[in-house]
Design a protein around this motif. Structure first.
Motif, PDB file in Angstrom:
ATOM      1  N   UNK A  83       0.598  -0.880  -0.172  1.00  0.00           N
ATOM      2  CA  UNK A  83      -0.183   0.132  -0.040  1.00  0.00           C
ATOM      3  C   UNK A  83       0.867   1.300   0.110  1.00  0.00           C
ATOM      4  N   UNK A  84       1.879   1.439   0.477  1.00  0.00           N
ATOM      5  CA  UNK A  84       3.088   2.378   0.564  1.00  0.00           C
ATOM      6  C   UNK A  84       3.594   2.791  -0.505  1.00  0.00           C
ATOM      7  N   UNK A  85       3.659   1.345  -1.289  1.00  0.00           N
ATOM      8  CA  UNK A  85       4.284   1.499  -2.434  1.00  0.00           C
ATOM      9  C   UNK A  85       3.445   1.742  -3.837  1.00  0.00           C
ATOM     10  N   UNK A  86       2.576   1.583  -3.273  1.00  0.00           N
ATOM     11  CA  UNK A  86       1.549   2.295  -4.711  1.00  0.00           C
ATOM     12  C   UNK A  86       1.279   3.825  -4.230  1.00  0.00           C
ATOM     13  N   UNK A  87       1.501   4.553  -3.295  1.00  0.00           N
ATOM     14  CA  UNK A  87       1.421   5.911  -2.949  1.00  0.00           C
ATOM     15  C   UNK A  87       2.709   6.544  -3.517  1.00  0.00           C
ATOM     16  N   UNK A  88       3.761   5.373  -3.286  1.00  0.00           N
ATOM     17  CA  UNK A  88       5.076   6.068  -3.148  1.00  0.00           C
ATOM     18  C   UNK A  88       4.992   6.261  -5.010  1.00  0.00           C
ATOM     19  N   UNK A  89       4.882   5.127  -6.054  1.00  0.00           N
ATOM     20  CA  UNK A  89       4.033   5.379  -7.197  1.00  0.00           C
ATOM     21  C   UNK A  89       3.612   6.500  -8.238  1.00  0.00           C
ATOM     22  N   UNK A  90       2.388   6.694  -7.137  1.00  0.00           N
ATOM     23  CA  UNK A  90       1.836   7.756  -6.841  1.00  0.00           C
ATOM     24  C   UNK A  90       2.663   8.931  -6.968  1.00  0.00           C
ATOM     25  N   UNK A  91       2.642   9.384  -6.177  1.00  0.00           N
ATOM     26  CA  UNK A  91       3.995  10.630  -6.061  1.00  0.00           C
ATOM     27  C   UNK A  91       5.158  10.554  -7.215  1.00  0.00           C
ATOM     28  N   UNK A  92       5.785   9.501  -7.567  1.00  0.00           N
ATOM     29  CA  UNK A  92       6.682   9.709  -8.259  1.00  0.00           C
ATOM     30  C   UNK A  92       6.125   9.752  -9.790  1.00  0.00           C
ATOM     31  N   UNK A  93       5.138   9.188 -10.301  1.00  0.00           N
ATOM     32  CA  UNK A  93       4.546   9.949 -11.381  1.00  0.00           C
ATOM     33  C   UNK A  93       4.318  11.246 -11.513  1.00  0.00           C
ATOM     34  N   UNK A  94       3.756  11.962 -10.890  1.00  0.00           N
ATOM     35  CA  UNK A  94       3.434  13.212  -9.993  1.00  0.00           C
ATOM     36  C   UNK A  94       4.954  14.235 -10.354  1.00  0.00           C
ATOM     37  N   UNK A  95       5.796  12.947 -10.935  1.00  0.00           N
ATOM     38  CA  UNK A  95       7.434  13.880 -10.581  1.00  0.00           C
ATOM     39  C   UNK A  95       7.792  14.361  -9.304  1.00  0.00           C
ATOM     40  N   UNK A  96       6.767  14.087  -8.433  1.00  0.00           N
ATOM     41  CA  UNK A  96       8.074  14.789  -6.517  1.00  0.00           C
ATOM     42  C   UNK A  96       8.834  13.947  -6.309  1.00  0.00           C
ATOM     43  N   UNK A  97       9.308  12.868  -6.843  1.00  0.00           N
ATOM     44  CA  UNK A  97      10.013  12.392  -5.741  1.00  0.00           C
ATOM     45  C   UNK A  97      11.263  12.333  -6.331  1.00  0.00           C
ATOM     46  N   UNK A  98      12.652  12.736  -5.647  1.00  0.00           N
ATOM     47  CA  UNK A  98      13.934  11.750  -6.266  1.00  0.00           C
ATOM     48  C   UNK A  98      14.804  10.620  -4.680  1.00  0.00           C
ATOM     49  N   UNK A  99      15.811  10.256  -5.868  1.00  0.00           N
ATOM     50  CA  UNK A  99      16.675   9.227  -4.894  1.00  0.00           C
ATOM     51  C   UNK A  99      17.640  10.308  -4.193  1.00  0.00           C
ATOM     52  N   UNK A 100      18.481  10.388  -3.449  1.00  0.00           N
ATOM     53  CA  UNK A 100      19.177  11.094  -2.591  1.00  0.00           C
ATOM     54  C   UNK A 100      19.799  10.217  -2.008  1.00  0.00           C
ATOM     55  N   UNK A 101      21.823   9.896  -2.426  1.00  0.00           N
ATOM     56  CA  UNK A 101      22.538   8.950  -1.994  1.00  0.00           C
ATOM     57  C   UNK A 101      23.165   9.867  -1.151  1.00  0.00           C
ATOM     58  N   UNK A 102      22.738  10.761  -0.851  1.00  0.00           N
ATOM     59  CA  UNK A 102      24.293  11.544   0.681  1.00  0.00           C
ATOM     60  C   UNK A 102      23.787  10.636   1.842  1.00  0.00           C
ATOM     61  N   UNK A 103      24.890   9.887   2.695  1.00  0.00           N
ATOM     62  CA  UNK A 103      24.543   9.621   4.005  1.00  0.00           C
ATOM     63  C   UNK A 103      24.656  10.666   4.617  1.00  0.00           C
ATOM     64  N   UNK A 104      24.348  10.133   6.400  1.00  0.00           N
ATOM     65  CA  UNK A 104      24.060  11.405   7.278  1.00  0.00           C
ATOM     66  C   UNK A 104      25.818  12.114   7.248  1.00  0.00           C
TER      67      UNK A 104
END
Ligand code: GLU
Length: 282
Positions: A83-104
């Protein structure tokens, strides 16, 4: 599930319940009962490395001992990752998500280089290092197995939603203060969701109409309100309550064994005593 009012108590099984939890649980159950509504229990166990079956069993036992009843079945977040994966997919489709490779460590160093960063309720605001990485660089890093988190592009998201507000039965009408959070993490490599995402999805899917919880989470409601708007969910009402503290004015902690419900029970306290101790006797 259709009812006038649906409230919930949503503990994480990372320790034994204490007086602060008793307050939150009884508060939520009372709101539902007084309105002839439903009270649900949700186990927030997405961080499997910190959650234990023993603590989950203890949650059921302690709440039953307090005299609380909840609807079946209990939703355990770890069983609903799709269910959380589906919500993330919807946000991805809206181009609102980006990968962040930074460590703390890298985020800390970047903030030091920049001479500091504004602080929000969750600490220093992410400086946006990975936000403008070109797509081919992102693909390269992902293909090379570099681990990453998924962040919400807050500026883009608020362009879509505009200003948002929410109704709190204790605090009144509240405006979201999203700039205080920055581009929050919505999923990590080891945990495919986050508190903010899973709580928003679950409250919507479970038909929660009144979210009651401690006032320490009031600011976080702005994030949930934003996600509700982006995911086109119904917006519940909110009621943030005080946080119970000990005699020194400090909030109870799971590591403080003396205030767990089971140690109080072992010391001879009754559920009526507990209600009196937390000031919720009705
Ligand atoms: N699992 C959260 C906690 O134990 C509950 C948060 C909420 O009620 O939204 O603090």
């Amino acid at each position: 599930m259709k009812s006038a009012i649906v409230t919930r108590f949503a503990p994480s099984p990372t320790g034994y319940l204490h007086l602060g939890h008793a307050y939150a649980a009884i508060f939520a159950e009372t709101q539902a009962r007084l309105a002839g509504g439903l009270f649900i229990l949700r186990i927030e166990d997405i961080d499997v490395s910190r959650c234990k079956a023993e603590f989950e069993e203890a949650i059921y036992e302690d709440l039953r001992w307090l005299g609380l009843n909840w609807e079946s079945p209990v939703r355990r977040q770890s069983a609903h990752l799709s269910d959380y994966g589906s919500a993330l997919e919807r946000l991805k489709k809206l181009s609102l998500i980006y990968p962040c490779f930074c460590t703390r460590g890298e985020i800390k160093a970047e903030i030091e280089r920049a001479g500091g960063a504004p602080h929000g309720p969750e600490g220093p605001i992410y400086p946006g290092t990975c936000k403008h990485l070109p797509n081919d660089e992102r693909d390269n890093r992902i293909n090379n197995g570099i681990s990453y988190a998924l962040r919400l592009d807050l500026a883009k998201a608020t362009e879509i939603t505009g200003d948002l507000s929410w109704q709190d039965q204790t605090l009144g009408n509240q405006k979201t203060k999203l700039h205080e959070f920055g581009d929050i993490v919505l999923a990590r490599k080891d945990i495919a969701t986050s508190y903010h995402l899973s709580v928003t999805v679950d409250d919507a899917l479970q038909g929660v109409t009144l979210v009651t919880r401690g006032e320490d989470l009031a600011d976080a409601t702005g994030i949930h309100r934003l996600l509700q708007s982006l995911l086109e969910y119904d917006v519940p009402q909110y009621m943030h309550h005080k946080i119970l503290t000990n005699d020194d004015g400090k909030r109870f902690a799971k590591r403080d064994q003396s205030v767990t419900l089971r140690s109080l029970r072992a010391a001879g306290k009754t559920p009526t005593d507990i209600r009196a101790m937390i000031g919720l006797s009705s």
